[in-house]
Design an enzyme around this catalytic site. Structure first.
Site, PDB file in Angstrom:
ATOM      1  N   THR A 207       8.188  -5.801   1.909  1.00  0.00           N
ATOM      2  CA  THR A 207       7.935  -4.927   3.063  1.00  0.00           C
ATOM      3  C   THR A 207       7.820  -3.484   2.595  1.00  0.00           C
ATOM      4  O   THR A 207       8.478  -3.087   1.636  1.00  0.00           O
ATOM      5  CB  THR A 207       9.115  -5.073   4.053  1.00  0.00           C
ATOM      6  N   GLY A 208       6.980  -2.714   3.293  1.00  0.00           N
ATOM      7  CA  GLY A 208       6.891  -1.275   2.998  1.00  0.00           C
ATOM      8  C   GLY A 208       5.457  -0.842   2.771  1.00  0.00           C
ATOM      9  O   GLY A 208       4.520  -1.655   2.795  1.00  0.00           O
TER      10      GLY A 208
ATOM     11  N   GLU B 221      14.690  -9.166   2.261  1.00  0.00           N
ATOM     12  CA  GLU B 221      14.078  -8.988   0.937  1.00  0.00           C
ATOM     13  C   GLU B 221      14.992  -9.545  -0.156  1.00  0.00           C
ATOM     14  O   GLU B 221      14.523 -10.175  -1.113  1.00  0.00           O
ATOM     15  CB  GLU B 221      13.801  -7.507   0.683  1.00  0.00           C
TER      16      GLU B 221
END
Ligand code: DER
Length: 210
Positions: free
Chosen positions: A7-8, A85
C-alpha cells in the site's frame, strides 16, 4: 506466482506497471491486497486478486517503506496499512521493498515516527506507556481533526523517538507487548530484496550490512 500487493504512493506506481503487463503481455499472477485502498486500485487496473486464505503461502510480497536502514529494517505505516502489510510479508518467501533515496536512513526513526495501531478503547494507556518507552506519541487525525480509522477500525498513534531508535527489534517487542496494541510499523527480519529508484528512473540495489 502468488504476490502480496503493498500500500502507498510507491506501490501505486508498481500496481500501474503490473496492470500494464497484465493487459499487454498477459502476465498471470494472483495478488493479495494489503489494504482496502490497494484492493480498489487493483480491481480498477484489472489485477487478479485472491484472499490470503485462498493464496496460502505467497511467493513474494512487494511494498514501499517510510524508512529503511542498512540492515534492511523498515519503518512502515505512513499509509496506515502496516498491520495487513506485516501479515502479508510474513506469509511471503520473498519481501521486495521499493523505495527512493529519501527513504534510506542511517538510523531508523531519525525523521519518521513509528506508527502504532491501537484499539480505540486503549488509546490513553497506550499513549502513556509509549511515553515511558521514550516516545512522543501523537494520535493520527485527518484534515477535520478526527482520529483516523484503519481498515481494522482501530486508531493510529505515531510514536516519535527523538534522535532515532537504538534497537529497533527490542523496541518492536516492547511496543507489541502493550495491551491494546494490534501492530507497529517496525519491520525487522522480513526484507529479502530492495530496489532504490531515483528521479531519473535509475534503479539500484541496496547493500545489506550485517
Ligand atoms: O504505509 C505504508 O506502510 C506504506 O507502504 C509506506 O511505508 C510507503 O508509502 P509511500 O510509498 O506512500 O511513501
Amino acid at each position: 506466482m502468488r504476490v502480496g500487493l503493498g500500500t502507498g504512493t510507491t506501490m501505486s506506481y508498481a500496481l500501474e506497471a503490473l496492470g500494464r503487463r497484465v493487459r499487454e503481455e498477459g502476465l498471470a499472477f494472483a495478488g493479495v491486497a494489503t489494504s482496502m485502498a490497494t484492493e480498489r486500485t487493483a480491481r480498477r487496473l484489472g489485477l487478479p486478486l485472491v484472499t490470503l486464505a485462498e493464496a496460502g503461502r505467497l511467493d513474494m510480497a512487494i511494498d514501499g517503506a517510510d524508512e529503511i536502514d542498512s540492515k534492511w529494517r523498515l519503518i512502515k505505516g505512513g499509509g496506515g496499512a502496516h498491520t495487513r502489510e506485516k501479515i502479508v510479508a510474513a506469509q511471503a518467501d520473498r519481501f521486495l521493498v521499493l523505495v527512493d533515496e529519501s527513504k534510506v536512513v542511517r538510523r531508523l526513526g531519525s525523521a519518521f515516527p513509528v506508527p502504532v495501531e491501537v484499539a480505540p478503547f486503549a488509546v490513553h494507556p497506550v499513549t502513556e506507556t509509549l511515553r515511558r518507552l521514550g516516545a512522543i506519541p501523537t494520535l493520527r487525525t485527518d484534515a477535520e481533526r478526527t482520529p483516523v480509522h484503519t481498515d481494522q477500525n482501530f486508531h493510529i498513534l505515531d510514536a516519535f523517538f527523538e534522535g532515532g531508535i537504538e534497537n529497533p527489534e527490542a523496541l518492536g517487542r516492547a511496543i507489541k507487548n502493550i495491551p491494546g496494541v494490534l501492530e507497529h510499523g517496525i519491520f525487522a527480519g522480513y526484507t529479502t530484496d530492495v530496489l532504490v529508484g531515483d528521479e531519473t528512473g535509475d534503479v539500484r540495489t541496496l547493500a545489506k550490512s550485517t
